[in-house]
Write an enzyme that holds these catalytic residues in place. Structure first.
Site, PDB file in Angstrom:
ATOM      1  N   LYS A 115       0.818  -1.217   0.000  1.00  0.00           N
ATOM      2  CA  LYS A 115       0.000   0.000   0.000  1.00  0.00           C
ATOM      3  C   LYS A 115       0.852   1.268   0.000  1.00  0.00           C
ATOM      4  CE  LYS A 115       0.272  -1.209   4.608  1.00  0.00           C
ATOM      5  NZ  LYS A 115       0.392  -2.571   5.164  1.00  0.00           N
TER       6      LYS A 115
ATOM      7  N   ASP B 109      -0.450   4.194   7.904  1.00  0.00           N
ATOM      8  CA  ASP B 109      -0.904   2.998   7.207  1.00  0.00           C
ATOM      9  C   ASP B 109      -2.288   3.234   6.601  1.00  0.00           C
ATOM     10  OD1 ASP B 109      -0.787  -0.139   6.852  1.00  0.00           O
ATOM     11  OD2 ASP B 109      -2.704   0.274   7.825  1.00  0.00           O
TER      12      ASP B 109
ATOM     13  N   GLU C  34      -5.279  -6.493  -4.519  1.00  0.00           N
ATOM     14  CA  GLU C  34      -6.371  -6.692  -3.574  1.00  0.00           C
ATOM     15  C   GLU C  34      -5.903  -6.674  -2.127  1.00  0.00           C
ATOM     16  OE1 GLU C  34      -9.750  -6.576  -2.303  1.00  0.00           O
ATOM     17  OE2 GLU C  34      -9.986  -7.347  -4.334  1.00  0.00           O
TER      18      GLU C  34
ATOM     19  N   LYS D 162      -3.849   3.623   2.454  1.00  0.00           N
ATOM     20  CA  LYS D 162      -5.020   2.857   2.018  1.00  0.00           C
ATOM     21  C   LYS D 162      -6.154   3.779   1.583  1.00  0.00           C
ATOM     22  CE  LYS D 162      -3.788  -0.972   5.077  1.00  0.00           C
ATOM     23  NZ  LYS D 162      -4.092  -1.689   6.345  1.00  0.00           N
TER      24      LYS D 162
ATOM     25  N   GLY E 129      -2.787 -10.326   8.831  1.00  0.00           N
ATOM     26  CA  GLY E 129      -2.445 -11.699   9.177  1.00  0.00           C
ATOM     27  C   GLY E 129      -1.988 -12.469   7.963  1.00  0.00           C
TER      28      GLY E 129
END
Length: 433
Positions: free
Chosen positions: A105, A201, A129, A205, A306
């Site tokens: 990202k 972060d 994705e 996005k 994760g």
């Protein structure tokens, strides 16, 4: 099905290892879905001596020569993160005719347009994705499923670490520093949590989502960002008293003034009603709320990080890119035809929650209301919180109606300098009813 589709992996961390294991364990399934086998031709790592037997790959496949590896593959899967050397490697891969799948990202938020142009020039796919909201199918619906609709607004929780922290503060009443330490101990937060807790972060996005939603190039630097480090247990309690919860939200919306459209993109702690779909998102989960002209309100929810969840998104992209290699065709490219201006935060419309201590004496509430009203801002509600009459102080919780951000900022500055105000403790934006 004898001719394989050659795959190069850049990175073998938690996500890279999960991708490699799945490709190894389910190789027959992938071959059946795609029409040809997938063959991992190499994995670029920093240290080839580390034991990676859990990936199911032969040790000879691991290499430190990433530059050579990207020229030998049909599809390059980049899971390194960061700008350098990831950007240069992906540029070389595309120029060598390889399609690209990435979860990066930071790179897409900064240089996505450049990579899109290069992919278009060389006729290859660029899929990402996994770059936003981990396993949640979000990018593909926005690129494909909603291609015939018009998106008006995207609002979401796109960072699991901050949601875990704020949710735990809400449920336990603990201070942020204590919950952050717990998040680090549990592995939800990095040893250096700056990118998460300062909002960077989520900022990257938000830029990706806004670019897709509004067909406009939005870079990370275009997104206003505020982190959660200023959120206190007192703020959480005050929000609870009025039926709200505090979330770090990424918000991208299409705005129109005087017949001219613009894009407003921001990331900041936000009060939102507990009954809103985003208000009930717990722990480290992500959720994105999309408002469109035809489909109406859509909600995407799931695990945002994760190894296995992120690997799921990466592998979905990989299958699509591989199918195009076998059958021909390409996935969607960049859609930036609208080329709308990016509205500065000062011009946006929002509402404020203001928590402050004032002198406990007659006339103060009227003076406060007058100060706010003089700048064209109206009050939705004003409530008195904990009262410390022995100190001659009263705590007020004020929620304004939506107004121009610059006017609201001026109101706060004047309240801070008012003789009636002891201290302004917090100012938070409000979304929804």
């Amino acid at each position: 099905m004898s001719e394989s589709v050659r795959i190069a992996l850049l990175g073998s961390g938690v996500v890279g290892g999960a991708v490699a294991r799945r490709l190894t364990e389910a190789k027959d399934e992938f071959a059946a879905r795609i029409g040809r086998p997938l063959e991992i031709v190499g994995v670029a790592v920093r240290d080839t001596t580390k034991d990676r037997s859990d990936t199911g790959l032969d040790a000879s496949l691991f290499t430190t020569d990433a530059e050579k590896l990207v020229t030998e593959a049909d599809i390059v899967v980049e899971l390194m993160g960061g700008i350098d050397p990831a950007k240069a490697l992906l540029q070389k891969a595309i120029e060598s005719g390889a399609s690209v799948v990435t979860a990066n990202k930071a790179l897409l938020g900064q240089d996505g347009a450049e990579l899109y142009e290069l992919a278009e020039k060389h006729g290859v796919d660029l899929y990402y994705e996994a770059a936003v909201a981990g396993a949640i199918p979000l990018i593909r619906p926005m690129r494909v499923s909603l291609a015939g609709d018009s998106v008006h607004r995207v609002m979401g929780i796109v960072n699991g670490t901050t949601n875990f922290i704020l949710d735990k503060m809400d449920r336990t009443g603990a201070q942020l520093s204590d919950v952050l330490a717990e998040a680090q101990a549990l592995g939800y937060a990095e040893a250096d949590p700056t990118a998460d807790v300062e909002g960077h972060d989520a900022q990257a996005k938000a830029a990706i989502l806004a670019s897709l939603a509004f067909h406009t190039r939005v870079r990370t630097s275009d997104v206003h960002v505020e982190g959660i480090m200023g959120v206190t247990a007192d703020d959480i309690r005050a929000a609870r008293r009025i039926g709200c919860v505090i979330k770090l939200l990424a918000i991208a919306e299409l705005v129109e003034k005087d017949g001219t459209q613009a894009v407003n993109v921001r990331v900041h702690p936000t009060l939102i009603n507990r009954n809103h779909p985003l208000g009930s998102v717990r722990e480290a989960f992500n959720a994105v709320f999309v408002e469109t002209q035809l489909a109406g309100e859509l909600m995407f929810y799931g695990r945002g990080a994760g190894g296995d969840p992120t690997a799921s998104a990466v592998l979905g992209d990989l299958v699509q890119a591989a199918r195009h290699r076998v059958t021909g065709g390409r996935g969607p490219g960049e859609s930036a035809y609208a080329n709308l201006p990016i509205e500065p935060i000062a011009a946006s419309q929002t509402a404020y929650f203001i928590r402050l201590d004032v002198e406990d004496k007659p006339g103060v509430l009227g003076n406060i209301a007058k100060t706010i009203g003089e700048h064209g801002v109206s009050i939705e509600s004003m409530r008195q919180g904990a009262r410390r009459s022995q100190d001659g102080v009263a705590t007020l919780h004020i929620i304004t109606h939506r107004a121009n951000e610059a006017d609201l900022a001026t109101v706060v500055d004047e309240l801070k300098s008012s003789d009636d105000v002891r201290e302004v403790f917090s100012v938070l934006r409000v979304e929804g009813e």
